[in-house]
Write an enzyme that holds these catalytic residues in place. Structure first.
Site, PDB file in Angstrom:
ATOM      1  N   HIS A  89       0.839  -1.203   0.000  1.00  0.00           N
ATOM      2  CA  HIS A  89       0.000   0.000   0.000  1.00  0.00           C
ATOM      3  C   HIS A  89       0.872   1.250   0.000  1.00  0.00           C
ATOM      4  O   HIS A  89       2.065   1.178   0.223  1.00  0.00           O
ATOM      5  CB  HIS A  89      -0.946   0.018   1.213  1.00  0.00           C
ATOM      6  CG  HIS A  89      -0.235   0.087   2.525  1.00  0.00           C
ATOM      7  ND1 HIS A  89       0.022  -1.037   3.277  1.00  0.00           N
ATOM      8  CD2 HIS A  89       0.278   1.124   3.221  1.00  0.00           C
ATOM      9  CE1 HIS A  89       0.667  -0.689   4.376  1.00  0.00           C
ATOM     10  NE2 HIS A  89       0.830   0.615   4.369  1.00  0.00           N
ATOM     11  N   GLU A 106      -3.495   3.593   2.099  1.00  0.00           N
ATOM     12  CA  GLU A 106      -3.763   3.636   3.538  1.00  0.00           C
ATOM     13  C   GLU A 106      -3.898   5.089   3.950  1.00  0.00           C
ATOM     14  O   GLU A 106      -2.943   5.861   3.835  1.00  0.00           O
ATOM     15  CB  GLU A 106      -2.619   2.992   4.312  1.00  0.00           C
ATOM     16  CG  GLU A 106      -2.721   3.184   5.821  1.00  0.00           C
ATOM     17  CD  GLU A 106      -1.415   2.864   6.538  1.00  0.00           C
ATOM     18  OE1 GLU A 106      -1.103   3.590   7.502  1.00  0.00           O
ATOM     19  OE2 GLU A 106      -0.714   1.919   6.134  1.00  0.00           O
ATOM     20  N   ASN A 125      -4.430  10.907  12.366  1.00  0.00           N
ATOM     21  CA  ASN A 125      -4.018  11.071  13.760  1.00  0.00           C
ATOM     22  C   ASN A 125      -5.068  11.914  14.463  1.00  0.00           C
ATOM     23  O   ASN A 125      -5.424  12.987  13.983  1.00  0.00           O
ATOM     24  CB  ASN A 125      -2.635  11.714  13.838  1.00  0.00           C
ATOM     25  CG  ASN A 125      -1.570  10.793  13.297  1.00  0.00           C
ATOM     26  OD1 ASN A 125      -1.566   9.602  13.580  1.00  0.00           O
ATOM     27  ND2 ASN A 125      -0.669  11.331  12.502  1.00  0.00           N
ATOM     28  N   ARG A 143      -1.107  10.740   5.004  1.00  0.00           N
ATOM     29  CA  ARG A 143      -1.714  11.294   6.218  1.00  0.00           C
ATOM     30  C   ARG A 143      -2.852  12.228   5.814  1.00  0.00           C
ATOM     31  O   ARG A 143      -2.734  12.955   4.834  1.00  0.00           O
ATOM     32  CB  ARG A 143      -0.688  12.048   7.037  1.00  0.00           C
ATOM     33  CG  ARG A 143       0.398  11.181   7.573  1.00  0.00           C
ATOM     34  CD  ARG A 143       1.324  11.947   8.508  1.00  0.00           C
ATOM     35  NE  ARG A 143       2.507  11.169   8.805  1.00  0.00           N
ATOM     36  CZ  ARG A 143       2.554  10.160   9.664  1.00  0.00           C
ATOM     37  NH1 ARG A 143       1.473   9.813  10.325  1.00  0.00           N
ATOM     38  NH2 ARG A 143       3.676   9.506   9.872  1.00  0.00           N
TER      39      ARG A 143
END
Length: 138
Positions: A5, A54, A58, A9
């Site tokens: 992958h 992916e 956070n 972020r």
């Protein structure tokens, strides 16, 4: 060795999932880690579960910069004109229109460049794409 992958972020998981869904990706699995305070969401294009993205979210706010220096994600699409129109209808900016009937770029809500490539031969140049200018960075 096998490709697994690409991780990017994201700052707003819902906004990002909406964007990638408009591209045609679907959620394969999700992992929430309470101790680490993050969520991972794995996406793939239909029929291509081996090439995953992916999304890493956070939970604690952070400023993300430099999406362009990441490079870009790239997907082959059945009809670049139809997908670009659908993305525009959903309010997504086409940063590099498919003037050549072959390639376009859009950006995710977090500034990740996504390249769209026409499967097979390029489509014949057509309006409004052939005269549409670039918008922003791609």
């Amino acid at each position: 060795m096998k490709y697994l992958h690409t991780m990017v972020r994201v700052t707003d998981i819902d906004e990002s999932l909406s964007f990638y869904a408009e591209l045609g990706l679907r959620e394969l699995r999700r992992f929430d880690n309470d101790a680490g305070r993050f969520t991972l969401v794995f996406l793939a294009a239909p029929g291509d579960d081996d090439a995953q993205v992916e999304l890493t979210y956070n939970w604690d706010p952070e400023k993300l910069e430099g999406g362009r220096n990441f490079g870009h994600l790239a997907y082959a699409v059945d009809d670049i004109y139809a997908l670009c129109q659908s993305l525009m209808d959903a309010g997504i900016t086409i940063n590099r229109p498919p003037r050549d009937g072959r390639m376009a770029f859009v950006r995710s809500p977090d500034g990740i460049s996504v390249e769209l490539l026409q499967k097979g031969e390029a489509l014949s140049p057509a309006e409004p794409w052939s005269t549409m200018p670039n918008i922003g960075e791609w």
